[in-house]
Design an enzyme around this catalytic site. Structure first.
Site, PDB file in Angstrom:
ATOM      1  N   ARG A 170       0.849  -1.181   0.000  1.00 18.39           N
ATOM      2  CA  ARG A 170       0.000   0.000   0.000  1.00 18.39           C
ATOM      3  C   ARG A 170       0.891   1.240   0.000  1.00 18.39           C
ATOM      4  O   ARG A 170       2.001   1.222   0.512  1.00 18.39           O
ATOM      5  CB  ARG A 170      -0.896   0.021   1.249  1.00 18.39           C
ATOM      6  CG  ARG A 170      -2.039  -0.978   1.177  1.00 18.39           C
ATOM      7  CD  ARG A 170      -2.989  -0.832   2.352  1.00 18.39           C
ATOM      8  NE  ARG A 170      -2.405  -1.253   3.604  1.00 18.39           N
ATOM      9  CZ  ARG A 170      -1.945  -0.453   4.554  1.00 18.39           C
ATOM     10  NH1 ARG A 170      -2.029   0.852   4.425  1.00 18.39           N
ATOM     11  NH2 ARG A 170      -1.410  -0.940   5.655  1.00 18.39           N
ATOM     12  N   TYR A 190      -1.358  -3.646  -6.754  1.00 15.65           N
ATOM     13  CA  TYR A 190      -1.223  -4.299  -5.442  1.00 15.65           C
ATOM     14  C   TYR A 190      -2.555  -4.327  -4.687  1.00 15.65           C
ATOM     15  O   TYR A 190      -3.316  -3.354  -4.709  1.00 15.65           O
ATOM     16  CB  TYR A 190      -0.149  -3.592  -4.598  1.00 15.65           C
ATOM     17  CG  TYR A 190      -0.159  -4.136  -3.191  1.00 15.65           C
ATOM     18  CD1 TYR A 190       0.397  -5.390  -2.923  1.00 15.65           C
ATOM     19  CD2 TYR A 190      -0.802  -3.467  -2.164  1.00 15.65           C
ATOM     20  CE1 TYR A 190       0.320  -5.937  -1.652  1.00 15.65           C
ATOM     21  CE2 TYR A 190      -0.873  -4.001  -0.890  1.00 15.65           C
ATOM     22  CZ  TYR A 190      -0.322  -5.238  -0.638  1.00 15.65           C
ATOM     23  OH  TYR A 190      -0.411  -5.778   0.611  1.00 15.65           O
ATOM     24  N   LYS A 237      -9.625  -2.254   1.488  1.00 17.04           N
ATOM     25  CA  LYS A 237      -9.326  -1.090   2.335  1.00 17.04           C
ATOM     26  C   LYS A 237     -10.087   0.155   1.875  1.00 17.04           C
ATOM     27  O   LYS A 237     -10.565   0.943   2.688  1.00 17.04           O
ATOM     28  CB  LYS A 237      -7.823  -0.814   2.332  1.00 17.04           C
ATOM     29  CG  LYS A 237      -6.969  -1.986   2.757  1.00 17.04           C
ATOM     30  CD  LYS A 237      -7.242  -2.407   4.175  1.00 17.04           C
ATOM     31  CE  LYS A 237      -6.204  -3.428   4.645  1.00 17.04           C
ATOM     32  NZ  LYS A 237      -6.463  -3.845   6.033  1.00 17.04           N
ATOM     33  N   HIS A 263     -11.010  -2.054  11.421  1.00 13.41           N
ATOM     34  CA  HIS A 263      -9.884  -2.898  10.982  1.00 13.41           C
ATOM     35  C   HIS A 263      -9.692  -3.992  12.038  1.00 13.41           C
ATOM     36  O   HIS A 263      -8.757  -3.951  12.825  1.00 13.41           O
ATOM     37  CB  HIS A 263      -8.639  -1.998  10.873  1.00 13.41           C
ATOM     38  CG  HIS A 263      -7.464  -2.641  10.207  1.00 13.41           C
ATOM     39  ND1 HIS A 263      -6.175  -2.193  10.392  1.00 13.41           N
ATOM     40  CD2 HIS A 263      -7.363  -3.693   9.365  1.00 13.41           C
ATOM     41  CE1 HIS A 263      -5.330  -2.936   9.677  1.00 13.41           C
ATOM     42  NE2 HIS A 263      -6.034  -3.850   9.050  1.00 13.41           N
ATOM     43  N   SER A 282      -1.394  -3.458  11.008  1.00 15.66           N
ATOM     44  CA  SER A 282      -0.982  -4.443  10.014  1.00 15.66           C
ATOM     45  C   SER A 282       0.248  -5.202  10.521  1.00 15.66           C
ATOM     46  O   SER A 282       1.114  -4.622  11.174  1.00 15.66           O
ATOM     47  CB  SER A 282      -0.626  -3.746   8.695  1.00 15.66           C
ATOM     48  OG  SER A 282      -1.671  -2.897   8.305  1.00 15.66           O
ATOM     49  N   ALA A 283       0.278  -6.489  10.202  1.00 18.93           N
ATOM     50  CA  ALA A 283       1.435  -7.343  10.535  1.00 18.93           C
ATOM     51  C   ALA A 283       1.662  -7.530  12.037  1.00 18.93           C
ATOM     52  O   ALA A 283       2.789  -7.624  12.501  1.00 18.93           O
ATOM     53  CB  ALA A 283       2.708  -6.831   9.850  1.00 18.93           C
ATOM     54  N   CYS A 284       0.570  -7.568  12.810  1.00 21.75           N
ATOM     55  CA  CYS A 284       0.680  -7.892  14.238  1.00 21.75           C
ATOM     56  C   CYS A 284      -0.004  -9.226  14.546  1.00 21.75           C
ATOM     57  O   CYS A 284      -0.289  -9.526  15.709  1.00 21.75           O
ATOM     58  CB  CYS A 284       0.070  -6.793  15.099  1.00 21.75           C
ATOM     59  SG  CYS A 284       1.119  -5.338  15.283  1.00 21.75           S
ATOM     60  N   ASP A 306      -9.587  -9.481   9.006  1.00 19.42           N
ATOM     61  CA  ASP A 306      -9.076  -8.131   8.724  1.00 19.42           C
ATOM     62  C   ASP A 306     -10.096  -7.010   8.938  1.00 19.42           C
ATOM     63  O   ASP A 306      -9.720  -5.941   9.390  1.00 19.42           O
ATOM     64  CB  ASP A 306      -8.553  -8.083   7.283  1.00 19.42           C
ATOM     65  CG  ASP A 306      -7.665  -6.876   7.005  1.00 19.42           C
ATOM     66  OD1 ASP A 306      -6.848  -6.524   7.878  1.00 19.42           O
ATOM     67  OD2 ASP A 306      -7.793  -6.274   5.925  1.00 19.42           O
ATOM     68  N   ARG A 358       1.833 -12.431  -0.506  1.00 19.57           N
ATOM     69  CA  ARG A 358       0.471 -12.683  -0.023  1.00 19.57           C
ATOM     70  C   ARG A 358      -0.122 -13.948  -0.606  1.00 19.57           C
ATOM     71  O   ARG A 358       0.292 -14.426  -1.663  1.00 19.57           O
ATOM     72  CB  ARG A 358      -0.432 -11.506  -0.451  1.00 19.57           C
ATOM     73  CG  ARG A 358      -0.016 -10.154   0.110  1.00 19.57           C
ATOM     74  CD  ARG A 358      -0.548  -9.986   1.493  1.00 19.57           C
ATOM     75  NE  ARG A 358      -0.136  -8.730   2.102  1.00 19.57           N
ATOM     76  CZ  ARG A 358      -0.855  -8.101   3.046  1.00 19.57           C
ATOM     77  NH1 ARG A 358      -1.987  -8.594   3.462  1.00 19.57           N
ATOM     78  NH2 ARG A 358      -0.406  -7.001   3.595  1.00 19.57           N
TER      79      ARG A 358
HETATM   80  C1  OXD Z   1      -3.069  -4.339   5.767  1.00 13.82           C
HETATM   81  C2  OXD Z   1      -3.662  -5.502   5.074  1.00 13.82           C
HETATM   82  O1  OXD Z   1      -2.124  -3.740   5.246  1.00 13.82           O
HETATM   83  O2  OXD Z   1      -4.557  -6.126   5.662  1.00 13.82           O
HETATM   84  O3  OXD Z   1      -3.537  -4.005   6.863  1.00 13.82           O
HETATM   85  O4  OXD Z   1      -3.283  -5.801   3.941  1.00 13.82           O
HETATM   86 MN    MN Z   2      -5.301  -5.077   7.376  1.00 11.36          MN
END
Ligand code: OXD
Ligand code: MN
Length: 594
Positions: free
Chosen positions: A70, A198, A207, A227, A249-251, A278, A366
């Protein structure tokens, strides 16, 4: 005529007049259509076939290397008044934004097919679901949208019945980062995205629609677009509590949504049900509880780190019928990423793998897969009414300060916890304060209007007849004085969820502290963990002096949303700050803190 809805027909014609495609294809969402797109992309090289014996129906897409994530700095939320977008968004005046991006769209689909994708976010018959139409020149986007949304004829029928829809115009353009914008026009329910293929930039249902535009629709219509993952926790008595959880993101949202209970819990009969990983849309039901749906139909998950030990449910989900993006491949043509056994031979850019070039799979590579392939997929995910929430969780990566879990004393306190959440960018093992990026409710990149108004919207759900979920803050990432993680995370997080459910059911007393309610001694079930019980005190420690600094920092952060910061949130921050002064005698653990 291809649509009974004149407004839809007109908008598609206008988009075609601007972009001038060779042909227009209205997507019906059928399997035959999907297969024909796959065949076409195999021919053009947009997709590469993976090992069909080990991974039937799986394909690999390699992005342009300059188009793999993103792009927040090129993402704009264009309310007519700049103040309405808030300091949390980039803004451009709508007329200027349209002019800028339309100049890029001018003739951009020449020689290409324009796909018209009607889609529904949420179960097709759900009153909570909302529809949109994405126009794109990317067959990869069509294939992904078919997995991620309810796409095609049924969605088009609903749109024609309702008469309105979110408009999304997308072109990959030249995939040139210098000619790339993701523009949102909330007042027109319109998205325009140019120059990226992307996921978050191009699959406009996700999103762009389900968060940035939907957060505006939700505010106007009295619901919430968040989110958050949604997970059901079934206890041995067969009772299921649903929990929604916001993490940046990524947690680990996908891992938590598909959690595998620890051995002892499995034996006792605990089960975990996945509803979403998500995005969560929720609204109060007639009984005052908050009901949640997952607007998506699939997972667009981060591949690296996904393994049998971290998330075997995800791994099982993606063993067939999956589109992989930017992963590496093995000698026998299986998808590969860091965290999996075996060795890659080709990296994500299609080059022979050489460690000198960095990871074999792109760190943001992904998988796109239908949620139905998840072994723990809940049949309630298709429930038009949604699932009632027992708890909401907020969390981030906080190497210090934030305890493993704490409960807000009421909704207002919970909103403050969500507003204050963030992730530290550096570890602070020796007690030094790390660099923190605040990310209120994990919505910093996704809230489509002023954060101050957004906090007020959250607070507005606190009505006399409401039976709101309890709010918790968790931190799986706290480190000890030795710099090592104190908590094993993954499946063991169920122990924390069990404590929360105990609190929801009124079975556990907890320990009141100025920052919230923490587990009292012995309340967290630890049998069968590798966690040293003496370290639990460290995990739940409340360092009063450091918390006083934190509350001051939260105050400064909240200042940035003036003059739209709700007074109630300011007062709540002041209440917690005051409770910390002289709070030492009120909390046993704080009293023993250094
Ligand atoms: C993010 C996703 O970036 O879910 O949060 O792709
Ligand atoms: Mn996300």
């Amino acid at each position: 005529m291809v649509s009974k809805l004149a407004a839809l027909e007109r908008w598609v014609n206008d988009a075609a007049a601007l972009t001038r495609p060779a042909t227009i294809h209205w997507c019906d969402g059928s399997e035959a259509e999907y297969q024909s797109l796959i065949r076409q992309m195999l021919q053009t090289g947009d997709l590469v076939e993976l090992n069909q014996q080990t991974h039937p129906g799986c394909y690999l897409h390699r992005s342009n290397p300059a188009d793999v994530a993103r792009v927040e700095h090129l993402t704009f939320v264009c309310h007519s008044q700049q103040q309405d977008s808030g300091p949390n968004n980039h803004w451009m005046a709508p007329a200027e934004a349209h002019a800028k991006i339309d100049a890029l769209f001018d003739g951009c689909m020449a020689g290409r097919t324009m796909y018209v994708i009607p889609y529904c976010m949420g179960p097709i018959d759900s009153p909570l679901a909302r529809c949109g139409v994405e126009i794109t020149d990317s067959p990869y986007v069509v294939a992904n949208m078919r997995i991620m949304t309810r796409m095609g004829a049924a969605a088009q029928e609903r749109i024609e019945r309702e008469g309105h829809f979110v408009k999304g115009l997308h072109s990959i353009g030249e995939l040139d980062p210098e000619r790339r914008f993701i523009m949102h026009f909330p007042e027109e329910l319109t998205i325009k995205s140019y120059g990226s293929g992307y996921g978050g930039n191009a699959l406009l249902g996700k999103k762009c629609h389900a968060l940035r535009i939907a957060s505006n629709q939700a505010r106007d219509e009295g619901w919430m677009a968040e989110h958050m993952l949604i997970v059901g926790i079934e206890n041995p008595a067969g009772k299921t509590h649903y929990v929604a959880a916001a993490f940046p993101s990524a947690c680990g949202k996908t891992n938590l949504a598909m959690l595998i209970p620890p051995e002892g819990y499995r034996r006792d009969g605990w089960k975990v049900w996945t509803i979403g990983d998500d995005i969560c849309w929720m609204r109060p039901g007639a009984d005052g509880r908050l009901y949640a749906i997952n607007p998506e139909a699939g997972f667009f998950g981060v591949a690296p780190g996904t393994s049998t030990s971290t998330n075997s449910n995800a791994l099982k989900s993606i063993s067939s019928n999956t589109i992989f993006t930017n992963v590496a491949v093995t000698a026998d043509n299986q998808p590969w990423w860091e965290g999996l056994p075996g060795t890659p031979v080709t990296d994500w850019q299609g080059r022979p793998y050489d460690p000198a070039n960095g990871p074999a799979a792109h760190p943001n590579s992904r998988f796109t897969v239908s949620a139905k392939q998840c072994p723990t997929w809940s049949d309630k995910a298709e429930d038009a009414q949604g699932v009632p929430l027992s708890a909401i969780m907020f969390g981030g990566r906080r190497p210090s300060l934030l305890p493993l879990v704490m409960e807000a004393r009421d909704w207002t306190h919970g909103v403050l916890m969500g507003a204050a959440m963030g992730s530290e960018t550096t570890a602070a093992a020796t007690g030094a304060v790390g660099v923190l990026r605040r990310d209120s409710m994990a919505m910093k990149p996704f809230c489509g209007y002023h954060y101050g108004d957004y906090f007020a919207h959250w607070l507005s759900f606190d009505q006399p007849a409401a039976k709101l979920p309890k709010v918790f803050h968790v931190n799986w990432f706290r480190k000890g004085s030795d710099g090592k993680f104190l908590w094993p995370g993954f499946g063991d997080n169920l122990r924390v969820l069990e404590w929360m459910i105990g609190r929801v059911e009124g079975a556990l007393g907890g320990l009141e502290t100025p920052i919230g309610i923490l587990p009292a001694d012995g309340e967290l079930r630890l049998d069968g963990t590798k966690v040293d019980p003496t370290r639990i005190d460290e995990l739940l420690d409340v360092d009063v002096a450091a918390w006083q600094e934190e509350l001051a920092a939260i105050g400064t952060y909240l200042d940035s949303f003036e003059p739209r910061l709700p007074e109630r949130l300011r007062q709540e921050q002041q209440r917690v700050a005051a409770a910390l002064v002289g709070g030492t005698e009120r909390t046993r653990r704080a009293a023993t803190a250094p």
